[in-house]
Design a protein around this motif. Structure first.
Motif, PDB file in Angstrom:
ATOM      1  N   MET A 244       0.819  -1.211   0.000  1.00 25.11           N
ATOM      2  CA  MET A 244       0.000   0.000   0.000  1.00 25.11           C
ATOM      3  C   MET A 244       0.858   1.268   0.000  1.00 25.11           C
ATOM      4  SD  MET A 244      -3.112  -1.078   2.590  1.00 25.11           S
ATOM      5  CE  MET A 244      -3.954   0.502   2.389  1.00 25.11           C
ATOM      6  N   LYS A 245       2.009   1.209   0.650  1.00 21.39           N
ATOM      7  CA  LYS A 245       2.941   2.338   0.593  1.00 21.39           C
ATOM      8  C   LYS A 245       3.489   2.496  -0.822  1.00 21.39           C
ATOM      9  CE  LYS A 245       4.647   1.885   5.359  1.00 21.39           C
ATOM     10  NZ  LYS A 245       5.826   1.514   6.177  1.00 21.39           N
ATOM     11  N   ALA A 246       3.870   1.363  -1.414  1.00 27.05           N
ATOM     12  CA  ALA A 246       4.513   1.385  -2.729  1.00 27.05           C
ATOM     13  C   ALA A 246       3.575   1.848  -3.835  1.00 27.05           C
ATOM     14  CB  ALA A 246       5.075   0.000  -3.053  1.00 27.05           C
ATOM     15  N   GLY A 248       0.848   3.716  -3.482  1.00 30.34           N
ATOM     16  CA  GLY A 248       0.210   5.007  -3.215  1.00 30.34           C
ATOM     17  C   GLY A 248      -1.166   4.929  -2.591  1.00 30.34           C
ATOM     18  N   SER A 249      -1.679   3.724  -2.337  1.00 35.77           N
ATOM     19  CA  SER A 249      -3.032   3.617  -1.783  1.00 35.77           C
ATOM     20  C   SER A 249      -3.093   4.074  -0.325  1.00 35.77           C
ATOM     21  CB  SER A 249      -3.569   2.187  -1.917  1.00 35.77           C
ATOM     22  OG  SER A 249      -2.700   1.253  -1.332  1.00 35.77           O
ATOM     23  N   LEU A 250      -1.996   3.928   0.423  1.00 36.77           N
ATOM     24  CA  LEU A 250      -1.983   4.419   1.797  1.00 36.77           C
ATOM     25  C   LEU A 250      -2.025   5.953   1.798  1.00 36.77           C
ATOM     26  CD1 LEU A 250      -1.903   3.710   4.780  1.00 36.77           C
ATOM     27  CD2 LEU A 250       0.590   3.633   4.664  1.00 36.77           C
ATOM     28  N   SER A 251      -1.313   6.550   0.867  1.00 40.65           N
ATOM     29  CA  SER A 251      -1.335   8.013   0.732  1.00 40.65           C
ATOM     30  C   SER A 251      -2.740   8.517   0.418  1.00 40.65           C
ATOM     31  CB  SER A 251      -0.370   8.461  -0.363  1.00 40.65           C
ATOM     32  OG  SER A 251       0.965   8.201   0.001  1.00 40.65           O
ATOM     33  N   LYS A 252      -3.475   7.765  -0.394  1.00 35.27           N
ATOM     34  CA  LYS A 252      -4.843   8.159  -0.745  1.00 35.27           C
ATOM     35  C   LYS A 252      -5.753   8.164   0.483  1.00 35.27           C
ATOM     36  CE  LYS A 252      -4.739   6.626  -5.568  1.00 35.27           C
ATOM     37  NZ  LYS A 252      -5.266   5.654  -6.571  1.00 35.27           N
ATOM     38  N   ILE A 253      -5.552   7.193   1.377  1.00 31.00           N
ATOM     39  CA  ILE A 253      -6.361   7.147   2.595  1.00 31.00           C
ATOM     40  C   ILE A 253      -5.998   8.325   3.503  1.00 31.00           C
ATOM     41  CG2 ILE A 253      -6.990   5.801   4.638  1.00 31.00           C
ATOM     42  CD1 ILE A 253      -6.469   3.274   3.068  1.00 31.00           C
ATOM     43  N   TYR A 254      -4.694   8.640   3.598  1.00 30.49           N
ATOM     44  CA  TYR A 254      -4.287   9.835   4.349  1.00 30.49           C
ATOM     45  C   TYR A 254      -5.025  11.068   3.829  1.00 30.49           C
ATOM     46  CZ  TYR A 254      -0.041   7.372   6.065  1.00 30.49           C
ATOM     47  OH  TYR A 254       0.851   6.508   6.657  1.00 30.49           O
ATOM     48  N   MET A 255      -5.008  11.234   2.508  1.00 27.64           N
ATOM     49  CA  MET A 255      -5.614  12.416   1.894  1.00 27.64           C
ATOM     50  C   MET A 255      -7.120  12.456   2.143  1.00 27.64           C
ATOM     51  SD  MET A 255      -3.290  14.325   0.559  1.00 27.64           S
ATOM     52  CE  MET A 255      -4.376  15.392  -0.383  1.00 27.64           C
ATOM     53  N   GLU A 256      -7.768  11.304   2.042  1.00 27.56           N
ATOM     54  CA  GLU A 256      -9.216  11.244   2.218  1.00 27.56           C
ATOM     55  C   GLU A 256      -9.638  11.628   3.632  1.00 27.56           C
ATOM     56  OE1 GLU A 256     -12.940   8.061   1.812  1.00 27.56           O
ATOM     57  OE2 GLU A 256     -11.033   7.638   0.817  1.00 27.56           O
ATOM     58  N   ILE A 257      -8.865  11.194   4.622  1.00 32.98           N
ATOM     59  CA  ILE A 257      -9.249  11.424   6.013  1.00 32.98           C
ATOM     60  C   ILE A 257      -8.678  12.727   6.574  1.00 32.98           C
ATOM     61  CG2 ILE A 257      -9.169  10.515   8.366  1.00 32.98           C
ATOM     62  CD1 ILE A 257     -10.977   8.933   6.457  1.00 32.98           C
ATOM     63  N   PHE A 258      -7.412  13.025   6.254  1.00 34.48           N
ATOM     64  CA  PHE A 258      -6.748  14.170   6.875  1.00 34.48           C
ATOM     65  C   PHE A 258      -6.549  15.361   5.929  1.00 34.48           C
ATOM     66  CE2 PHE A 258      -5.240  10.381   9.171  1.00 34.48           C
ATOM     67  CZ  PHE A 258      -5.647  10.705  10.457  1.00 34.48           C
ATOM     68  N   GLY A 259      -6.773  15.121   4.643  1.00 36.86           N
ATOM     69  CA  GLY A 259      -6.563  16.203   3.687  1.00 36.86           C
ATOM     70  C   GLY A 259      -5.103  16.492   3.417  1.00 36.86           C
TER      71      GLY A 259
END
Length: 267
Positions: A244-246, A248-259
């Protein structure tokens, strides 16, 4: 005939008892077959809280858990548990893992295993927006009424700072962090100490009634918690987190929740 009737009744009773006591089939590395059971305290926004229907868990940890389960080929089931009993639930196989903004600590690692961190966090001090208290650091809380969620790192950090700084406070412990913020809003306490990433959800709205006056360095890390020795599940979870790090899907969850992309918080 009566004897035959008694034999049949006894047989039916055995079948009934065995049917009632039948447990769900165990999976290869899960408590239930084809299902990832996830323990969490649903009352800790933005990490986990209920949607407007009052029954559907949403937030960072549910999103993360759903994606992990999907990649493992499993369904996901959430088990809402009070924070003070969440580790006991893992001990008794109520769920396979805890995904509930749980900080990885040396004390917890003595009895449980954790994955690699999935997000970094620090502590924050939050006041009402209309507060005229001059608070710039933890020592400025001396003599004030301070709230936090019990048995969390906010609790432990507050006690640590009280001892290190030699200050006193009227401490107000809550079973859920949202109750601490509710009392702050009503003016029943002067300040809340909470995870900085939790404070984000209370500060973000345009009409927020709160302000953050201090934030510590991100020196805490949240991980997924499994039973001690469950290396198979721990390894699978770590593999998924790497993927998920590699991609970019973890980054997408960060963006969705924290902006914002918080990938740097765990580097």
């Amino acid at each position: 005939m009566k004897k035959l009737f008694n034999v049949l009744c006894a047989a039916l009773m055995v079948l009934a008892i065995s049917g009632c006591s039948k447990k769900a089939e165990k999976g290869e590395f899960t408590v239930q077959k084809d299902t990832l059971m996830v323990g969490m305290e649903v009352g800790y926004p933005p990490f986990e809280y209920y949607d407007t229907d009052g029954v559907t868990p949403i937030g960072f940890d549910p999103l993360l858990s759903k994606e992990i389960a999907k990649r493992l080929g499993l369904e996901v089931k959430f088990v809402d548990t009070a924070w003070d009993g969440i580790l006991a639930g893992l001990d008794t196989d109520r769920y396979d893992m805890i995904a509930s903004a749980m900080t990885i600590t040396e004390d917890r690692k003595k009895n449980y295993d954790f994955t690699q961190p999935y997000i970094g966090n620090g502590q924050a001090i939050v006041l009402r927006k209309d507060s005229n208290l001059n608070i710039k650091d933890f020592k400025d809380l001396d003599g004030l009424k301070v709230g936090y969620q019990a048995e969390t790192t906010s609790d432990f950090y507050t006690e640590k700072m009280i001892n290190e700084l030699g200050i006193t406070m009227t401490l107000n412990e809550y079973d859920k962090v949202m109750n601490a913020y509710a009392d702050l809003k009503l003016g029943r306490i002067d300040a809340v100490v909470s995870d900085s990433l939790v404070a984000v959800s209370y500060l973000a709205p345009a009409d927020s009634e709160f302000k953050q006056v201090w934030a510590g360095t991100p020196d805490e890390y949240f991980g997924l918690c499994v039973k001690k020795g469950n290396t198979e599940l721990q390894s699978k979870l770590n593999k998924v987190l790497d993927e998920m790090k590699a991609d970019g899907s973890l980054s997408k969850i960060y963006m969705e929740i924290f902006g914002m992309d918080l990938s740097d918080s765990i580097k």
